[in-house]
Design an enzyme around this catalytic site. Sequence first.
Site, short mmCIF file in Angstrom:
data_model
loop_
_atom_site.label_atom_id
_atom_site.label_comp_id
_atom_site.label_asym_id
_atom_site.label_seq_id
_atom_site.Cartn_x
_atom_site.Cartn_y
_atom_site.Cartn_z
N GLU A 1 0.75 -1.25 0.00
CA GLU A 1 0.00 0.00 0.00
C GLU A 1 0.79 1.31 0.00
OE1 GLU A 1 -3.16 -0.25 2.90
OE2 GLU A 1 -4.13 -1.85 1.75
N GLU B 1 -5.40 -8.08 -1.05
CA GLU B 1 -6.18 -7.79 0.17
C GLU B 1 -7.60 -7.45 -0.24
OE1 GLU B 1 -4.95 -4.94 3.12
OE2 GLU B 1 -2.89 -5.67 3.14
#
Length: 414
Positions: free
Chosen positions: A233, A343
């Site tokens: 991320e 995810e």
Amino acid sequence: MKNSIFAVAAAAGTVAAQGAAYSQCGGQGWSGATTCVSGYTCVVSNPYYSQCLPGSGSGSGGASTTKVATTTTRATSTTSAGGSQTSAPSSSGKVQYAGVNIAGFDFGCGTDGTCNTATNVNPGSSGIAQMKHFVTDDGLNAFRLPVGWQYLVNNQLGGTLNSANLANYDNLVQGCLSSGAALCIVDIHNYARWNGGIIGQGGPTNAQFASLWSQLATKYKGNTKIAFGLMNEPHDLNVATWAQSVQAAVTAIRQAGATGNKILLPGSDYTSAAQFISNGSGPDLLAVKNLDGSTTNLIFDVHKYLDSDNSGTHANCVTDNAAAFQTLGNWLRTNKRQAILSETGGGPNDSSCLQYVCSQLDVLNSYSDVYLGWTGWSAGAFDSTYTLTLTPTLSGGKYTDVPLLTKCIAGKFH
Ligand SMILES: *[C@@H]1O[C@H](CO)[C@@H](O)[C@H](O)[C@H]1NC(C)=O
Ligand SMILES: *[C@@H]1O[C@H](CO)[C@@H](O)[C@H](O)[C@H]1NC(C)=O
């Protein structure tokens, strides 16, 4: 790079601004250039996105159909031979990989790239037993193993891997392999940062980032079931500059001899699948290459949650993200690339999430030629009270899964 090409075209006094190589050139709400620089043609991916691609074909419509159709020849899977449309030209209807994250070694990592080595948790024998259960009882085959950068080098930025800490982490990696899984993802969970500084943008140098990956590649190059998740991320950074940091890591990994391992390339905006194209990550990461100039086994890494703000902090779900995954899927087909959803998740027994997560994964299955699969967030060291827990409950030597795992994460893999 695409900006400088654009600048050259503009400076050369072209009548109307033309889109640079691989830049956007159309789509709903698009107000920029709709033609491309010499040698490139504006190709329609979908109603939301058109892109300047190599070739000087005639019309946009014809070029588009041709482009999309050629992707069918690259299909890793069968069926749909007669497909003349952009929908599912080569999807087998089933992705190759599905599983969950086994979290813990990342506990204590914040979005500013601090990772407290005193508060991370080794999922240990429980994490390993969970993977064995997921493979044996649920038919899953992929696990992502998050870990903080600081832990692996024991807080020495740019230093060598700490042998004791690496041994602990490697125990989990080996547990993944011995579970029978087909894919074990090493995930550096640092948000493109180290203690607040952005990699290649004022924080760690690209060389320090590449050093980490060179060492990990040297350790794991012998087993191509191990994939390298370069970074969890990234966010709030310059995407074009970030792509250079990604390239530095890819080059280091390949130079270390890990030529056959998959490498997962993350974009900005917390790796959001929805922002991947529109905010520049995808177009810039297309330029990242292997040593031989190919893009073999360079897989885009995306995340997506289904709650109101895509944060993955709410137990209820409000969308199946169908438009986002279709748009990205079409773009991947156009560019002959693949992605993995590393995810995603929702409340473990929330009726809205049981509905939407399942239907989101249906979309990925229908694009199985470009989506390798998914790993849900998260099992491992999370306990049953965590909002998005996928950790099974152990009782009397037997694991019981949460409904979201049984019905969607595993259920949609069969
Ligand atoms: C796009 O990227 C910039 C720079 O990282 C960021 O500030 C902005 O919030 C992003 N936009 C969206 C819609 O995510
Ligand atoms: C899931 O929710 C349903 C409906 O509220 C409930 O009946 C069931 O017991 C729950 N299952 C688990 C495993 O919590």
